[in-house]
Motif scaffolding. Structure first.
Motif, PDB file in Angstrom:
ATOM      1  N   LEU A 182       0.870  -1.139   0.072  1.00 27.51           N
ATOM      2  CA  LEU A 182       0.021   0.013  -0.018  1.00 27.51           C
ATOM      3  C   LEU A 182       0.756   1.271  -0.057  1.00 27.51           C
ATOM      4  O   LEU A 182       1.964   1.214   0.447  1.00 27.51           O
ATOM      5  CB  LEU A 182      -0.715   0.138   1.294  1.00 27.51           C
ATOM      6  N   THR A 183       0.505   2.318  -0.607  1.00 24.01           N
ATOM      7  CA  THR A 183       1.049   3.547  -0.595  1.00 24.01           C
ATOM      8  C   THR A 183      -0.002   4.635  -0.059  1.00 24.01           C
ATOM      9  O   THR A 183      -1.022   4.682  -0.547  1.00 24.01           O
ATOM     10  CB  THR A 183       1.635   4.121  -1.985  1.00 24.01           C
ATOM     11  N   ILE A 184       0.549   5.677   0.510  1.00 21.39           N
ATOM     12  CA  ILE A 184      -0.171   6.704   0.891  1.00 21.39           C
ATOM     13  C   ILE A 184       0.376   8.064   0.461  1.00 21.39           C
ATOM     14  O   ILE A 184       1.857   8.425   0.907  1.00 21.39           O
ATOM     15  CB  ILE A 184      -0.762   6.919   2.638  1.00 21.39           C
ATOM     16  N   THR A 185      -0.355   8.824  -0.187  1.00 22.57           N
ATOM     17  CA  THR A 185       0.313   9.977  -0.795  1.00 22.57           C
ATOM     18  C   THR A 185      -0.654  11.174  -0.587  1.00 22.57           C
ATOM     19  O   THR A 185      -1.758  11.131  -0.742  1.00 22.57           O
ATOM     20  CB  THR A 185       0.574   9.797  -2.397  1.00 22.57           C
ATOM     21  N   GLN A 186       0.063  12.320  -0.101  1.00 23.10           N
ATOM     22  CA  GLN A 186      -0.613  13.541  -0.127  1.00 23.10           C
ATOM     23  C   GLN A 186      -0.804  14.246  -1.563  1.00 23.10           C
ATOM     24  O   GLN A 186       0.422  14.306  -2.173  1.00 23.10           O
ATOM     25  CB  GLN A 186      -0.096  14.558   0.885  1.00 23.10           C
ATOM     26  N   THR A 187      -2.001  14.336  -2.207  1.00 24.74           N
ATOM     27  CA  THR A 187      -1.682  14.982  -3.667  1.00 24.74           C
ATOM     28  C   THR A 187      -1.533  16.511  -3.346  1.00 24.74           C
ATOM     29  O   THR A 187      -1.695  17.279  -2.532  1.00 24.74           O
ATOM     30  CB  THR A 187      -3.245  14.790  -4.232  1.00 24.74           C
ATOM     31  N   SER A 188      -1.548  17.109  -4.654  1.00 28.06           N
ATOM     32  CA  SER A 188      -1.159  18.671  -4.806  1.00 28.06           C
ATOM     33  C   SER A 188      -2.137  19.267  -5.638  1.00 28.06           C
ATOM     34  O   SER A 188      -2.956  18.796  -6.354  1.00 28.06           O
ATOM     35  CB  SER A 188       0.330  18.826  -5.115  1.00 28.06           C
TER      36      SER A 188
ATOM     37  N   HIS B 283      -5.374  21.720  -6.857  1.00 24.22           N
ATOM     38  CA  HIS B 283      -6.835  21.781  -6.759  1.00 24.22           C
ATOM     39  C   HIS B 283      -7.396  20.588  -6.102  1.00 24.22           C
ATOM     40  O   HIS B 283      -7.096  19.664  -6.586  1.00 24.22           O
ATOM     41  CB  HIS B 283      -7.494  22.523  -7.867  1.00 24.22           C
ATOM     42  N   GLY B 284      -8.138  20.454  -4.949  1.00 23.71           N
ATOM     43  CA  GLY B 284      -8.705  19.349  -4.459  1.00 23.71           C
ATOM     44  C   GLY B 284      -7.789  18.546  -3.683  1.00 23.71           C
ATOM     45  O   GLY B 284      -7.887  17.215  -3.699  1.00 23.71           O
ATOM     46  N   GLN B 285      -7.078  18.974  -2.985  1.00 23.90           N
ATOM     47  CA  GLN B 285      -5.774  18.307  -2.115  1.00 23.90           C
ATOM     48  C   GLN B 285      -6.441  17.378  -1.529  1.00 23.90           C
ATOM     49  O   GLN B 285      -7.512  17.778  -0.914  1.00 23.90           O
ATOM     50  CB  GLN B 285      -4.943  18.981  -1.371  1.00 23.90           C
ATOM     51  N   HIS B 286      -6.034  16.004  -1.401  1.00 17.45           N
ATOM     52  CA  HIS B 286      -6.469  14.975  -0.527  1.00 17.45           C
ATOM     53  C   HIS B 286      -5.356  13.935  -0.264  1.00 17.45           C
ATOM     54  O   HIS B 286      -4.453  14.154  -1.072  1.00 17.45           O
ATOM     55  CB  HIS B 286      -7.770  14.534  -1.148  1.00 17.45           C
ATOM     56  N   THR B 287      -5.702  13.323   0.601  1.00 15.68           N
ATOM     57  CA  THR B 287      -4.768  11.885   0.748  1.00 15.68           C
ATOM     58  C   THR B 287      -5.428  10.755  -0.109  1.00 15.68           C
ATOM     59  O   THR B 287      -6.580  10.428   0.053  1.00 15.68           O
ATOM     60  CB  THR B 287      -4.908  11.493   2.357  1.00 15.68           C
ATOM     61  N   ASP B 288      -4.293  10.137  -0.761  1.00 17.67           N
ATOM     62  CA  ASP B 288      -4.564   9.150  -1.670  1.00 17.67           C
ATOM     63  C   ASP B 288      -4.061   8.014  -1.359  1.00 17.67           C
ATOM     64  O   ASP B 288      -2.850   7.661  -0.759  1.00 17.67           O
ATOM     65  CB  ASP B 288      -4.042   9.268  -3.052  1.00 17.67           C
TER      66      ASP B 288
END
Length: 95
Positions: A56-62, A64-69
């Protein structure tokens, strides 16, 4: 072992194929659905991890609409020439 990448039209990047889990959908059902829709193949679980995620990977997006993926990565069985067509609306090419 080989890794399949797709030239994703919307992202403009070479990425592994994938998709989003629908509400109340089992993650393995997502894998089988996305393989049918995007790569025109049946998803066959590998002997490495079966129908469970390999990691599994957990990434913070950058942007518009930032979220944790959170991404679940699966290993599948396939032959080198087993993928002969793909969803050309989503992908420009596969490699």
């Amino acid at each position: 072992m080989e890794l399949l990448l797709v030239a994703h039209r919307k992202a403009g990047l070479w990425l592994p194929s994938g998709g989003h889990v629908e509400p109340i959908e089992d993650p393995w059902d997502t894998v089988t659905r996305e393989c049918r829709e995007e790569l025109c193949i049946e998803a066959l679980p590998s002997t490495v991890s079966g129908a469970q995620p390999f990691f599994l990977t957990i990434t913070q997006t950058s942007g518009h609409g930032q979220h944790t993926d959170m991404s679940s990565w699966y290993v599948l069985q396939s032959s080198a020439g087993g993928i002969t067509s793909f969803n050309e609306e989503e992908f420009e090419a596969i490699k």
